[in-house]
Scaffold this motif. Structure first.
Motif, PDB file in Angstrom:
ATOM      1  N   GLU A 221       0.812  -1.216   0.000  1.00  0.00           N
ATOM      2  CA  GLU A 221       0.000   0.000   0.000  1.00  0.00           C
ATOM      3  C   GLU A 221       0.847   1.268   0.000  1.00  0.00           C
ATOM      4  OE1 GLU A 221      -3.200   0.811  -0.087  1.00  0.00           O
ATOM      5  OE2 GLU A 221      -3.873  -1.221  -0.449  1.00  0.00           O
ATOM      6  N   ASN A 222       2.138   1.114   0.108  1.00  0.00           N
ATOM      7  CA  ASN A 222       2.988   2.299   0.172  1.00  0.00           C
ATOM      8  C   ASN A 222       2.880   3.115  -1.108  1.00  0.00           C
ATOM      9  OD1 ASN A 222       5.548   3.857  -0.216  1.00  0.00           O
ATOM     10  ND2 ASN A 222       5.827   3.132   1.868  1.00  0.00           N
ATOM     11  N   HIS A 223       2.702   4.414  -0.927  1.00  0.00           N
ATOM     12  CA  HIS A 223       2.401   5.237  -2.093  1.00  0.00           C
ATOM     13  C   HIS A 223       3.553   5.273  -3.084  1.00  0.00           C
ATOM     14  CE1 HIS A 223      -0.173   7.989  -4.159  1.00  0.00           C
ATOM     15  NE2 HIS A 223       0.797   8.869  -4.275  1.00  0.00           N
TER      16      HIS A 223
ATOM     17  N   TYR B 344       5.579  19.382  -7.020  1.00  0.00           N
ATOM     18  CA  TYR B 344       4.995  19.327  -5.680  1.00  0.00           C
ATOM     19  C   TYR B 344       5.741  20.235  -4.706  1.00  0.00           C
ATOM     20  CZ  TYR B 344       1.950  15.577  -7.132  1.00  0.00           C
ATOM     21  OH  TYR B 344       0.985  14.856  -7.751  1.00  0.00           O
TER      22      TYR B 344
ATOM     23  N   ARG D   9      -6.495  15.006  -7.171  1.00  0.00           N
ATOM     24  CA  ARG D   9      -5.454  13.994  -7.311  1.00  0.00           C
ATOM     25  C   ARG D   9      -4.130  14.504  -6.731  1.00  0.00           C
ATOM     26  NH1 ARG D   9      -4.166  13.323 -12.815  1.00  0.00           N
ATOM     27  NH2 ARG D   9      -6.339  12.811 -13.201  1.00  0.00           N
ATOM     28  N   TYR D  10      -3.883  15.793  -6.995  1.00  0.00           N
ATOM     29  CA  TYR D  10      -2.658  16.402  -6.480  1.00  0.00           C
ATOM     30  C   TYR D  10      -2.616  16.300  -4.959  1.00  0.00           C
ATOM     31  CZ  TYR D  10       0.930  20.040  -6.066  1.00  0.00           C
ATOM     32  OH  TYR D  10       2.066  20.734  -5.790  1.00  0.00           O
ATOM     33  N   ASN D  13      -2.291  12.726  -3.727  1.00  0.00           N
ATOM     34  CA  ASN D  13      -0.927  12.219  -3.804  1.00  0.00           C
ATOM     35  C   ASN D  13      -0.117  12.660  -2.596  1.00  0.00           C
ATOM     36  OD1 ASN D  13      -0.999  10.702  -6.084  1.00  0.00           O
ATOM     37  ND2 ASN D  13      -0.395  12.345  -7.448  1.00  0.00           N
ATOM     38  N   ASP D  16      -1.472  10.789   0.482  1.00  0.00           N
ATOM     39  CA  ASP D  16      -1.138   9.353   0.482  1.00  0.00           C
ATOM     40  C   ASP D  16       0.329   9.127   0.798  1.00  0.00           C
ATOM     41  OD1 ASP D  16      -3.635   8.585   0.010  1.00  0.00           O
ATOM     42  OD2 ASP D  16      -3.354   7.983  -2.083  1.00  0.00           O
ATOM     43  N   THR D  17       1.169   9.969   0.187  1.00  0.00           N
ATOM     44  CA  THR D  17       2.595   9.798   0.434  1.00  0.00           C
ATOM     45  C   THR D  17       2.908   9.959   1.914  1.00  0.00           C
ATOM     46  OG1 THR D  17       2.927  10.807  -1.710  1.00  0.00           O
ATOM     47  CG2 THR D  17       4.863  10.507  -0.345  1.00  0.00           C
ATOM     48  N   THR D  20       1.148   6.934   4.041  1.00  0.00           N
ATOM     49  CA  THR D  20       1.744   5.604   3.943  1.00  0.00           C
ATOM     50  C   THR D  20       3.180   5.610   4.453  1.00  0.00           C
ATOM     51  OG1 THR D  20       2.274   6.080   1.646  1.00  0.00           O
ATOM     52  CG2 THR D  20       0.304   4.804   2.058  1.00  0.00           C
TER      53      THR D  20
END
Lengths: 404, 366, 171, 199
Positions: A221-223, B344, D9-10, D13, D16-17, D20
């Protein structure tokens, strides 16, 4: 006469634009560049053994790949034509050395198929199933760990080895070897389980279920991991069938086929009818269907299914003999047959032909890694250098088996 | 105030009158260089040992246990001796002068950056008003050495590693600098010493991270960029061993290889100290505050020692965090590194700068 | 489908090159017939193998989309033929078919199955180097497991082991 | 499934990063504080199970020199030599070549006297390859004399056979050239006599 190939390569390269995996277009600069040929291997951390992939790269972009095999060729098939039936058994351990139990099983089943009137005791069948499934877990743990290593995560590798070590200790107790078991033999298994062994397997199953959750959270599951593997190395179902892929490679592409359920051997038909296990399939959850993540997910999910099968067998097992009525020097009646079993890497086929003597006429081994590797040539062009490593890792080859 | 602590120190010893002034200067410089080399070496030795122990325990194993006795504390020394004894190998096709110079450039640039590092309020190599610029500039000079090493090795894998390093460092300089702007704005200084002063406050806890809401996200951005700058996982692409064998290090061995290693750990420590100084209070901690209250001055020897201890501990907490991350995360792909840097981190850092500026403007109204 | 049904279907669609079906049989001690154990297979004319594979693949009831294995066997030194062995598998219908073709040793050539099943490519390369069978029209007819300069075809029963390789003694 | 806008989505991301990463750090951090599971090998060793397939050991007094194990071996790494004095067996050598042996245990089961076993010793460290050619005999003090006696016995046997062959040849044919070998055989002390006799 023959119609043209049915599928198109997933990525077509032209000079105007190169398609990057994520669909982003690379700017073409007014700089003239030449392609660089790089030998990945035979000694390279990501080739999982002695395999060489000749890469043609344009910067980081791989424009062509050509696997070169044969560095670990040990003439297994020729040896099979020169030693007695039982004597070939230790050699089967050595082509796919990460799932030796399954290799033993495949060969034994193939030879037993020719020996009419040989009955395998039920306890032997169940012990075989337990061993084969535990070995599948061990093999998938390696696949999990080394794939993490390929992607750059070290720690999952050690966690996977921790549980694998336990499985190996279990095998060491039952047959005395950690890797080359030669335990499942023609006619059954060699030794009955030592006292307390089955309970320990049960205990292992309990512990493993907790650990599995950690594996899942840590890597699957790690991004970063998802981003590295999703949409990479997409094999469509059509392409998978065309290349004759089997096992997790096929199921990762969403094709619902598992020999254990669909063409059952040993006790798998019974277990499957009891609904004891499912077949995990790639669903394109994180990206395209049939990408590296799907294949990896299928392997990780299969570990839990194997544990379920082991549990079923532990419930069903009863005391009894473990070796059928096999003479000391085996003579196999004339005939030939092909038996394919579900190895952790796909269909392991043994084609065995006998002319009625002590020695085989032909002992063909269809190694799943060999067939699965053929897809590399089509998969690699258009990916980045790091992706090519991810793709090789996701095929989960064992070089001992590709070369035999 | 004249900032020349080493010279002052020599003069307090009372040298005889016949010693010319330039000799004193040279001796002071030698002292400084010797001290900085010793400190870097000790930090690297300890960091390497720490890395092996941290990775070992994360991976359910012990790590080195035998050399030296207690938990293998002398393992790195033993390794260092081994590396020095190794045969000095230069590949036949290599560009020999560049191949030899590259590790020296890498190491000297990080030594140079270390000069701007204050060790405590009264003890520093050089008091620089633009100290952080010095660190950023010299810290990224290592890239030149790495690219040189990759090119000179005459190996394809090394070249890949070098190119990746160049691309990566260029991409991450921007968010690194932008993220540092946020605490700089909050503290109002470029000097590391002054930054520390500015965070003294109540109980030694007036850290930049509590002064401005944009500093915490800025720290995250800074930290990610710092990982990329120091080539640590998940940004260890230049030496990605599963992809590039060992990247730019492929052809290096022995003492030259260990120079690169030394640089990596020194850079880790440097980045951690920079983070500690600009985000987490520098020398300031409740302990420093208590010591200052007790002895009344910043220049008292006990306070200085407490300051030194605080910064070293903070530095090593950062180093430990880097190790923890390294042994948890997979590696990022090169195009994702670029995406992350440009798409980002840079916009987010700009947003942080904006928020911080507005916050400061509002504060200045009152 | 079981083997009988597959064979019936093959006959019904008039599969090109189908010669006969071989079933296992009990040994007959009077006639000194050793019998044949194992599984059933069909014998196919090697020259029309590609058409046969295509028919198997495209027929909707056979649906054998997966070529599992392609290999050869050398039954004996004095035998006139090689055997070419092909295993087909249907994913949807869940049945298998073993195919055998006889290939004369003095003229071991047959058309390549690569155009029907891409997966046959490597198997054919292995087969070619190990037995000296030429697959006509193969897109990449190099050695795959053996070095390019290897002399002889090791899996043949009459293969003589080399005494040295590039000056390295193999004794 | 609703579609995700680029902005979402940005942000996803980024989220999520971070999430996780923290989940992963939680797991690794948990193990950082736990006791390692490895053992410090030369100091402490894991127990070796009874069935472990290590270096063989031979119950010499039981062995009857039947060669069943040597025949069962897939790679022919077992060689044995013994002299038989009636019922008594005098051992010369029983060697197992551990350069070849793959510890498959196939030699253990055919043994009619159950005298060869797999031991639990596994460390095979030498500085010389020839040392890997183990002699499994536990007492081999008599080996040299036994070898001489075996030679003598072989020689006698060869002489007898040669004489027999000569006699047969003489009876069969008129006796032209077959005496050559029988003349040479008794005088030859070195080498393998049985081989000479057959010439």
């Amino acid at each position: 006469m023959v119609e043209a190939q049915k599928y198109k390569p997933s990525m077509q390269l032209s000079d105007e634009s190169r398609v990057l995996p994520s669909g982003e277009r690379e700017f073409m600069l007014d700089v003239s560049t030449a392609d660089l040929e790089v030998n990945m291997g035979p000694q390279h951390p990501a080739t999982h053994g002695v395999m060489r992939v000749l890469l043609r790269t344009d910067g980081e972009l791989v424009t062509g790949a050509q696997p070169h095999l044969g560095y670990l060729h040990r003439c297994a098939e020729k040896i099979g034509e020169n030693v007695e039936w039982l004597q070939y058994l230790p050699y089967t351990d050595r082509y796919d050395y990460l799932s030796a139990m399954n290799n033993n099983l495949g060969y034994s089943l193939a030879v037993e198929g020719l020996m009419t009137g040989l009955e395998i005791p039920r306890r032997a069948t169940l012990i075989r199933t337990i061993c084969a499934e535990l070995n599948r877990v061990a093999s998938h743990l390696i696949a999990y760990g080394t794939y993490g290593l390929d992607i750059g995560a070290f720690t999952p590798f050690f966690y996977a080895f921790r549980e694998r070590e336990w499985i190996q200790a279990l095998f060491e107790k039952i047959c005395g070897a950690r890797l080359t078991y030669s335990y499942i033999r023609i006619g059954g298994v060699f030794n009955d389980t030592p006292p307390g062994w089955l309970q320990e397997v049960g205990h292992f199953c309990d512990v493993f279920e907790d650990k599995w959750r950690e594996y899942y959270d840590l890597l699957v599951e790690n991004h970063i991991f998802v981003k590295r593997t999703a949409d990479i190395g997409v094999i469509s179902a059509e392409m998978a069938l065309d290349f004759g892929l089997t096992g997790p490679m096929l199921r990762g592409s969403g094709v619902d086929f598992d020999l254990r359920r669909d063409m059952p051997y040993m006790a798998y038909g019974e277990i499957s009818d009891a609904g004891a296990f499912d077949i995990p399939l790639g669903r394109g959850e994180k990206g395209t269907l049939g990408d590296c993540w799907d294949r990896f997910y299928v392997r990780v999910a299969e570990m839990m299914e194997s544990i379920k099968i082991v549990r079923w067998c532990l419930d069903a097992i009863e005391p009894g003999p473990v070796l059928g009525d096999v003479p000391k020097v085996i003579k196999v009646p004339a005939g030939e047959g092909y038996v394919g079993i579900e190895n952790p890497r796909g269909e392991l086929g043994h084609y065995v032909a006998s002319s009625g003597g002590k020695v085989a006429l032909r002992c063909r081994v269809r190694g799943p890694s060999f067939t699965n590797l053929a897809v590399l040539e089509d998969l690699m062009p258009g990916t980045l250098l790091a992706d090519s490593v991810a793709i090789i890792g996701s095929t989960d080859i064992v070089v001992g088996e590709t070369d035999r | 105030m004249e900032q020349r602590p080493f010279l002052d120190f020599l003069e307090t010893l009372g040298p005889p009158a016949w010693v010319p002034e330039w000799a004193l200067w040279l001796t002071a410089a030698g002292l400084g260089v010797g001290l900085i080399t010793t400190i870097i070496s000790l930090i690297a030795l300890f960091s390497i040992w720490l890395e092996r122990k941290v990775s070992g325990h994360i991976q359910c194993r012990y790590g080195p246990m035998y050399a030296g006795g207690w938990h293998g504390w002398a393992q790195t020394i033993a390794d260092g001796v081994k590396l020095m004894m190794k045969e000095d190998m230069i590949p036949t096709g290599a560009d020999k002068p560049l191949f030899v110079i590259a590790p020296a450039i890498v190491l000297s640039s990080i030594f140079g950056a270390m000069v701007a590092l204050p060790l405590s309020y009264g003890f520093y190599f050089a008091q620089m008003d633009l100290g952080i610029f010095m660190i950023l500039a010299l810290g990224s000079t290592t890239t030149i050495g790495v690219v040189m090493a990759g090119w000179a090795s005459n190996s394809k894998w090394s070249l890949y590693g070098a190119m990746r390093e160049a691309a990566q460092v260029v991409a991450y300089e921007i968010p690194l600098g932008l993220a540092l702007l946020v605490p700089l704005m909050a503290l109002g200084t470029f000097s590391l010493l002054d930054a520390s002063h500015a965070q003294a406050g109540f109980f030694g806890m007036n850290w930049a991270i509590f002064q401005n809401p944009a500093v915490l996200p800025a720290f995250v951005i800074f930290w990610v960029a710092a990982l990329a700058e120091t080539k640590r996982a998940p940004f260890d692409l230049p030496e990605a061993e599963s992809e590039l064998v060992a990247g730019f290090l492929t052809e290096y061995s022995g003492i030259r290889w260990s120079f690169f290693f030394l640089e990596e750990y020194a850079a880790m420590f440097l980045m951690s100290v920079v983070a500690a100084v600009f985000f987490f209070g520098g020398f300031e901690s409740p302990l420093t505050w208590a010591a200052r209250e007790a002895f009344g001055s910043n220049t008292h020897i006990v306070v200085q020692l407490v300051c030194f201890g605080t910064i070293v501990i903070k530095g090593f907490i950062g180093v430990f965090l880097m190790m923890w991350l390294r042994w948890t995360l997979p590696r990022i792909r090169i195009d994702q590194v670029m995406t992350m840097g440009y798409k980002y981190l840079t916009p987010l850092a700009l947003a942080c700068v904006l928020v911080a500026a507005i916050w400061e403007a509002i504060l200045s109204l009152f | 489908m079981d083997f009988q049904a597959i064979h019936d279907r093959l006959v019904a669609i008039d599969a090109p090159g189908l010669v006969r079906a071989e079933l296992p049989r009990e040994p007959n001690k009077k006639e000194k017939d050793p019998g044949r154990s194992g599984e059933s297979y069909v014998v196919v004319d090697s020259a029309r193998m590609v058409d046969f594979l295509l028919a198997c693949r495209d027929d909707e009831r056979l649906d054998m989309k997966l070529l599992v294995d392609l290999s050869a066997a050398d039954p004996a030194v004095d035998d006139e033929n090689f055997w070419v062995l092909i295993q087909l598998l249907s994913i949807e219908k869940k049945h298998r078919l073993s195919i055998k073709a006889f290939l004369p040793k003095d003229n071991a050539r047959m058309p390549t199955a690569t155009a029907v099943h891409r997966g046959a490519q490597w198997h054919e390369r292995e087969c070619a180097e190990m037995y000296g069978i030429t697959f006509e029209g193969h897109p990449d007819p190099r050695n795959i497991l053996l070095p390019d300069d290897w002399v002889g075809h090791p899996m043949r029963k009459d293969y003589e082991f080399p005494t040295e390789y590039h000056g390295i003694s193999c004794e | 499934m609703q579609t995700i806008t680029p902005t979402q989505r940005y942000l996803k991301n980024v989220w999520d990063t971070l999430k996780t990463t923290l989940v992963g750090m939680k797991i690794t951090g948990k193990y950082l504080l736990k006791k390692p599971i490895t053992v410090q090998y030369p100091d402490e060793r894991l127990p070796i199970p009874d069935r472990y397939r290590g270096i063989h050991y031979l119950e010499q007094e039981k062995c009857i020199n039947c060669l069943a194990c040597a025949r069962a071996c897939p790679i022919d790494c077992i060689e044995m030599e013994a002299v038989r004095h009636g019922k008594e067996l005098e051992w010369v050598s029983f060697t197992l070549d551990y350069q070849k042996c793959m510890f498959c245990e196939l030699c253990v089961y055919p043994c009619p006297k159950d005298c060869i076993h797999m031991g639990t010793e596994f460390a095979l460290v030498t500085t010389d390859r020839s040392e890997l050619n183990f002699d499994l005999l536990s007492f081999k003090g008599m080996a040299r004399e036994a070898k001489i006696r075996m030679r003598e016995a072989d020689k006698k046997k060869a002489e007898k056979e040669a004489a027999k062959a000569a006699k047969a040849a003489a009876e069969e044919a008129s006796g032209d050239s077959s005496d050559d070998t029988s003349d040479e055989a008794p005088g030859d002390n070195s080498g393998d006599n049985s081989g000479d006799a057959k010439e």
